[in-house]
Scaffold this active site. Structure first.
Site, PDB file in Angstrom:
ATOM      1  N   ASN A   1     -34.520  -1.012   4.070  1.00 21.10           N
ATOM      2  CA  ASN A   1     -34.544  -1.231   2.500  1.00 21.10           C
ATOM      3  C   ASN A   1     -32.976  -0.852   2.059  1.00 21.10           C
ATOM      4  O   ASN A   1     -32.882  -0.731   0.699  1.00 21.10           O
ATOM      5  CB  ASN A   1     -35.416  -0.491   2.011  1.00 21.10           C
ATOM      6  N   HIS A   8     -31.437   1.985   2.442  1.00 23.17           N
ATOM      7  CA  HIS A   8     -31.156   3.595   2.044  1.00 23.17           C
ATOM      8  C   HIS A   8     -30.171   3.969   3.340  1.00 23.17           C
ATOM      9  O   HIS A   8     -30.098   3.497   4.136  1.00 23.17           O
ATOM     10  CB  HIS A   8     -32.424   4.145   2.243  1.00 23.17           C
ATOM     11  N   GLU A  53     -33.197   6.450  -1.447  1.00 21.93           N
ATOM     12  CA  GLU A  53     -34.000   5.172  -1.679  1.00 21.93           C
ATOM     13  C   GLU A  53     -33.205   4.392  -2.674  1.00 21.93           C
ATOM     14  O   GLU A  53     -32.595   4.775  -3.375  1.00 21.93           O
ATOM     15  CB  GLU A  53     -35.594   5.823  -1.623  1.00 21.93           C
TER      16      GLU A  53
HETATM   17  C1  GLP Z   1     -34.297   7.140   8.524  1.00 18.04           C
HETATM   18  C2  GLP Z   1     -33.319   8.049   8.367  1.00 18.04           C
HETATM   19  C3  GLP Z   1     -32.049   7.313   8.247  1.00 18.04           C
HETATM   20  C4  GLP Z   1     -31.548   6.217   9.136  1.00 18.04           C
HETATM   21  C5  GLP Z   1     -32.717   5.154   8.965  1.00 18.04           C
HETATM   22  C6  GLP Z   1     -32.942   4.143   9.864  1.00 18.04           C
HETATM   23  O1  GLP Z   1     -35.457   7.232   7.685  1.00 18.04           O
HETATM   24  N1  GLP Z   1     -33.409   8.877   6.964  1.00 18.04           N
HETATM   25  O2  GLP Z   1     -30.769   8.384   8.094  1.00 18.04           O
HETATM   26  O3  GLP Z   1     -30.335   5.682   9.151  1.00 18.04           O
HETATM   27  O4  GLP Z   1     -34.107   5.591   8.421  1.00 18.04           O
HETATM   28  O5  GLP Z   1     -33.591   4.747  11.385  1.00 18.04           O
HETATM   29  P1  GLP Z   1     -33.501   3.848  12.571  1.00 18.04           P
HETATM   30  O6  GLP Z   1     -32.422   4.119  13.342  1.00 18.04           O
HETATM   31  O7  GLP Z   1     -34.615   4.363  13.212  1.00 18.04           O
HETATM   32  O8  GLP Z   1     -33.656   2.440  12.156  1.00 18.04           O
END
Ligand code: GLP
Length: 257
Positions: free
Chosen positions: A137, A139, A144
């Site tokens: 999304n 973030h 968020e």
């Molecule tokens: C998480 C973390 C982020 C991370 C993102 C993507 O919730 N808070 O810092 O970059 O989501 O995660 P993933 O690499 O598992 O897709």
């Protein structure tokens, strides 16, 4: 300036990301690193551990601050980011215990923990290099959609989309904590350098909004366009929705390029 590097495959994007961190620590052994969690980072930490094991890089003088932590999970909770970091990186390299920090999610006063975390980053002299992943999304950390570009480390509510995206670590979205402590957008932007890694087609929409979209709180990562030194490493799938000018910045020069 935001430099976008579209690598030939995921392994190359990971290697390029790890190489940036290794070069940072080689050039300043007492670097302050901002660290990230998420599945995208697994291979980055594996690469850093390999660099440590072969004597290419040492972390004994490095200090680190992680982006975020779930509220309600203590550092020993298996799904905490503290445990993720221990298993993926901290327990496998020579970084001293006192040098590594994450927000404490198991505190009675999360607001005060957030404020003291922000102050600790400043007291350490600020972050030299911040590693980032990207949420589907848009973030960064747990900032968020709707997060202000002026936000500092603070308590945030997680969106349903994020809880669903992260459910694979918890079994069910309802089991994912509803809130977290995260560095703010302004905290992240105050890092001297930023390296972001995004992989796979599920990140393509967020990547396009981050790189090509307007700078808007609706895509928190778009604020990164205002930073003076950010490099974004992508694989072709994550880059597939970029507009043609960005998509032309291919870089196949390998990890030394
Ligand atoms: C998480 C973390 C982020 C991370 C993102 C993507 O919730 N808070 O810092 O970059 O989501 O995660 P993933 O690499 O598992 O897709």
């Amino acid at each position: 300036m935001m430099k976008v590097v579209i690598c030939e495959d995921q392994a190359t994007a990971v290697a390029r990301t790890a190489a940036e961190i290794i070069q940072q620590v080689q050039s300043r052994s007492a670097s302050v690193l901002g660290l990230a969690t998420g599945h995208t980072m697994d291979a980055v930490y594996a690469s850093l551990v390999a660099g440590h094991d072969t004597g290419q890089v040492g972390f004994s003088q490095v200090r680190s601050f992680n982006l975020d932590e779930y509220i309600g999970l203590g550092p020993d909770h298996p799904q905490s980011f503290a445990q993720y970091m221990a298993h993926a990186f901290f327990d496998r390299v020579d970084i001293p215990l006192a040098h590594k920090r994450l927000p404490n999610g198991d505190t009675r006063d999360p607001n005060s923990e957030a404020a003291s975390y922000e102050a600790a980053i400043e007291a350490a002299g600020g972050i030299d290099l911040q590693l980032l992943g990207l949420g589907t999304n848009g973030h960064i950390g747990f900032n968020e959609p709707g997060s202000s570009a002026r936000s500092k480390t603070r308590v945030v509510a997680l969106t349903q989309a994020t809880r669903t995206a992260n459910q694979r670590d918890f079994g069910a979205a309802e089991a994912v904590p509803a809130s977290a402590i995260t560095m703010g957008i302004a905290t992240i932007l105050s890092a001297r350098r930023i390296v972001l890694l995004a992989l796979g087609k599920e990140k393509a929409e967020a990547v396009a909004r981050m790189v090509d979209g307007p700078v808007s709180p609706s895509c928190p990562a778009s604020a990164l366009q205002t930073h003076t030194d950010i490099t974004v490493f992508l694989d072709p799938a994550a880059a597939c929705k970029l507009s043609p000018p960005d998509a032309n910045i291919h870089d196949h020069s390998g990890i030394d390029g």
